[in-house]
Design a protein around this motif. Structure first.
Motif, mmCIF file in Angstrom:
data_model
loop_
_atom_site.group_PDB
_atom_site.id
_atom_site.type_symbol
_atom_site.label_atom_id
_atom_site.label_comp_id
_atom_site.label_asym_id
_atom_site.label_seq_id
_atom_site.Cartn_x
_atom_site.Cartn_y
_atom_site.Cartn_z
ATOM 1 N N GLY A 1 0.820 -1.216 0.000
ATOM 2 C CA GLY A 1 0.000 0.000 0.000
ATOM 3 C C GLY A 1 0.849 1.259 0.000
ATOM 4 N N MET A 2 1.925 1.264 0.802
ATOM 5 C CA MET A 2 2.827 2.424 0.843
ATOM 6 C C MET A 2 3.443 2.670 -0.521
ATOM 7 N N TYR A 3 3.842 1.592 -1.199
ATOM 8 C CA TYR A 3 4.477 1.731 -2.517
ATOM 9 C C TYR A 3 3.475 2.206 -3.564
ATOM 10 N N LYS A 4 2.322 1.567 -3.602
ATOM 11 C CA LYS A 4 1.330 1.892 -4.631
ATOM 12 C C LYS A 4 0.687 3.256 -4.412
ATOM 13 N N LEU A 5 0.358 3.577 -3.167
ATOM 14 C CA LEU A 5 -0.370 4.806 -2.874
ATOM 15 C C LEU A 5 0.538 5.952 -2.428
ATOM 16 N N GLN A 6 1.831 5.679 -2.291
ATOM 17 C CA GLN A 6 2.830 6.700 -1.933
ATOM 18 C C GLN A 6 2.489 7.435 -0.636
ATOM 19 N N PHE A 7 2.195 6.688 0.424
ATOM 20 C CA PHE A 7 1.990 7.325 1.731
ATOM 21 C C PHE A 7 3.051 6.812 2.703
ATOM 22 N N TRP A 8 3.408 7.639 3.666
ATOM 23 C CA TRP A 8 4.451 7.361 4.658
ATOM 24 C C TRP A 8 5.808 7.096 4.018
ATOM 25 N N VAL A 9 6.028 7.654 2.830
ATOM 26 C CA VAL A 9 7.318 7.491 2.161
ATOM 27 C C VAL A 9 8.279 8.532 2.742
ATOM 28 N N PRO A 10 9.438 8.115 3.263
ATOM 29 C CA PRO A 10 10.352 9.086 3.865
ATOM 30 C C PRO A 10 10.894 10.071 2.842
ATOM 31 N N GLU A 11 11.012 11.329 3.252
ATOM 32 C CA GLU A 11 11.527 12.374 2.371
ATOM 33 C C GLU A 11 13.052 12.378 2.329
ATOM 34 N N GLY A 12 13.682 11.887 3.377
ATOM 35 C CA GLY A 12 15.139 11.890 3.440
ATOM 36 C C GLY A 12 15.748 10.919 2.446
ATOM 37 N N ARG A 13 17.007 11.166 2.104
ATOM 38 C CA ARG A 13 17.701 10.265 1.194
ATOM 39 C C ARG A 13 19.170 10.227 1.575
ATOM 40 N N SER A 14 19.844 9.185 1.165
ATOM 41 C CA SER A 14 21.243 9.030 1.551
ATOM 42 C C SER A 14 22.189 9.224 0.366
ATOM 43 N N TYR A 15 21.688 9.601 -0.786
ATOM 44 C CA TYR A 15 22.534 9.817 -1.954
ATOM 45 C C TYR A 15 22.521 11.292 -2.326
ATOM 46 N N HIS A 16 23.511 11.709 -3.100
ATOM 47 C CA HIS A 16 23.687 13.130 -3.401
ATOM 48 C C HIS A 16 23.254 13.521 -4.820
ATOM 49 N N GLY A 17 23.230 12.572 -5.730
ATOM 50 C CA GLY A 17 22.849 12.866 -7.107
ATOM 51 C C GLY A 17 21.352 12.729 -7.322
ATOM 52 N N ASP B 1 33.778 22.684 -18.186
ATOM 53 C CA ASP B 1 33.028 21.870 -17.225
ATOM 54 C C ASP B 1 33.207 20.384 -17.501
ATOM 55 N N CYS B 2 33.169 20.015 -18.757
ATOM 56 C CA CYS B 2 33.356 18.622 -19.155
ATOM 57 C C CYS B 2 34.745 18.139 -18.740
ATOM 58 N N GLN B 3 35.755 18.928 -19.004
ATOM 59 C CA GLN B 3 37.122 18.550 -18.652
ATOM 60 C C GLN B 3 37.280 18.397 -17.144
ATOM 61 N N GLN B 4 36.609 19.261 -16.389
ATOM 62 C CA GLN B 4 36.656 19.157 -14.925
ATOM 63 C C GLN B 4 35.996 17.860 -14.460
ATOM 64 N N LEU B 5 34.873 17.482 -15.101
ATOM 65 C CA LEU B 5 34.196 16.233 -14.733
ATOM 66 C C LEU B 5 35.025 15.008 -15.112
ATOM 67 N N VAL B 6 35.736 15.077 -16.245
ATOM 68 C CA VAL B 6 36.609 13.961 -16.638
ATOM 69 C C VAL B 6 37.707 13.772 -15.588
ATOM 70 N N ALA C 1 27.629 19.636 -13.277
ATOM 71 C CA ALA C 1 29.051 19.975 -13.275
ATOM 72 C C ALA C 1 29.514 20.571 -11.953
ATOM 73 N N LYS C 2 28.599 20.979 -11.092
ATOM 74 C CA LYS C 2 28.974 21.609 -9.825
ATOM 75 C C LYS C 2 29.109 20.612 -8.677
ATOM 76 N N VAL C 3 28.995 19.336 -8.959
ATOM 77 C CA VAL C 3 29.015 18.320 -7.912
ATOM 78 C C VAL C 3 30.375 18.268 -7.215
ATOM 79 N N LYS C 4 30.345 17.892 -5.946
ATOM 80 C CA LYS C 4 31.578 17.703 -5.179
ATOM 81 C C LYS C 4 32.017 16.252 -5.327
ATOM 82 N N GLY C 5 33.296 16.077 -5.562
ATOM 83 C CA GLY C 5 33.831 14.733 -5.763
ATOM 84 C C GLY C 5 33.586 13.805 -4.594
ATOM 85 N N LYS C 6 33.664 14.331 -3.376
ATOM 86 C CA LYS C 6 33.460 13.497 -2.186
ATOM 87 C C LYS C 6 32.052 12.923 -2.153
ATOM 88 N N ASP C 7 31.065 13.701 -2.599
ATOM 89 C CA ASP C 7 29.680 13.210 -2.619
ATOM 90 C C ASP C 7 29.520 12.045 -3.593
#
Length: 197
Positions: free
Chosen positions: A42-58, A92-97, A176-182
């Motif tokens: 029910g939580m998955y299908k109806l999208q209730f009580w889904v936590p807003e927090g996340r552990s990833y940066h992208g 920006d591309c060169q910095q990401l590479v 392109a503004k991402v931090k490498g550590k993240d």
């Protein structure tokens, strides 16, 4: 002395109160076993009580898109840090590479489980190409189909960094503004959870 010849009916001797108690226990056991599955569905299908927090940066992709959908024809054998540039590889591309290579090195003993690549819509300049060949010997280079890329990529005119799994699925996207550590923390977490690649 009489001998019982028929089957013994235990329910006749049990008071109705014990029978009701037994049924209640059975219902409670079923609720404990099946209840969480019904709640999770029910939580998955109806999208209730889904936590807003996340552990990833992208930005999580999670919609089944792969390298081919992005406009890149490349083999997927291990985790990959893919830099995409719809035109030539600008600053920006060169910095990401550079960042992708540093993240790959930063994985330490897990560095062999991942690679780094560049997909560009136009060939890179001669000066940058010679720099790539001397400073980035492990970098894979692929052509990028700008039409397909533009159909699904947000900020389609800018360079972006993608984490791609060993099956070629797009997992996370960074600008392109991402931090490498993240990115490093996200990739380490993915490698820890994954037994593929």
């Amino acid at each position: 002395m009489g001998v019982a010849t028929g089957p013994l009916d235990m329910s006749e001797g049990r008071p109705p109160r014990n029978r009701a108690r037994g049924r209640l226990q059975l219902i409670l056991i079923l609720l404990v076993v099946i209840g969480p599955m019904i709640l999770a569905t029910g939580m998955y299908k109806l999208q209730f009580w889904v936590p807003e927090g996340r552990s990833y940066h992208g930005e999580m992709i999670g919609n089944g898109l792969g390298l081919a959908d992005l406009g890149v024809q490349a083999p997927a054998e291990r985790w990959q840090l893919l830099v995409s540039a719809p035109k030539d590889c600008n600053v920006d591309c060169q910095q990401l590479v550079y960042l992708a290579r540093q993240i790959n090195i930063g994985l330490g003993r897990d560095a062999s489980r991942a690679g780094h690549a560049l997909a560009s819509g136009e060939p890179v300049s001669g000066a940058y190409l010679s720099r790539l060949e001397s400073e980035y010997p492990q970098l894979q280079r692929y052509p990028l189909d700008a039409t397909r890329y533009g159909a699904i990529a947000p900020n389609r005119s800018e360079a972006q960094l993608w984490i791609v799994d060993p099956h070629g699925n797009l997992v996370l996207r960074y600008d392109a503004k991402v931090k490498g550590k993240d990115v490093l923390n996200d990739l380490r977490h993915l490698l820890k959870l994954s037994n593929i690649g």
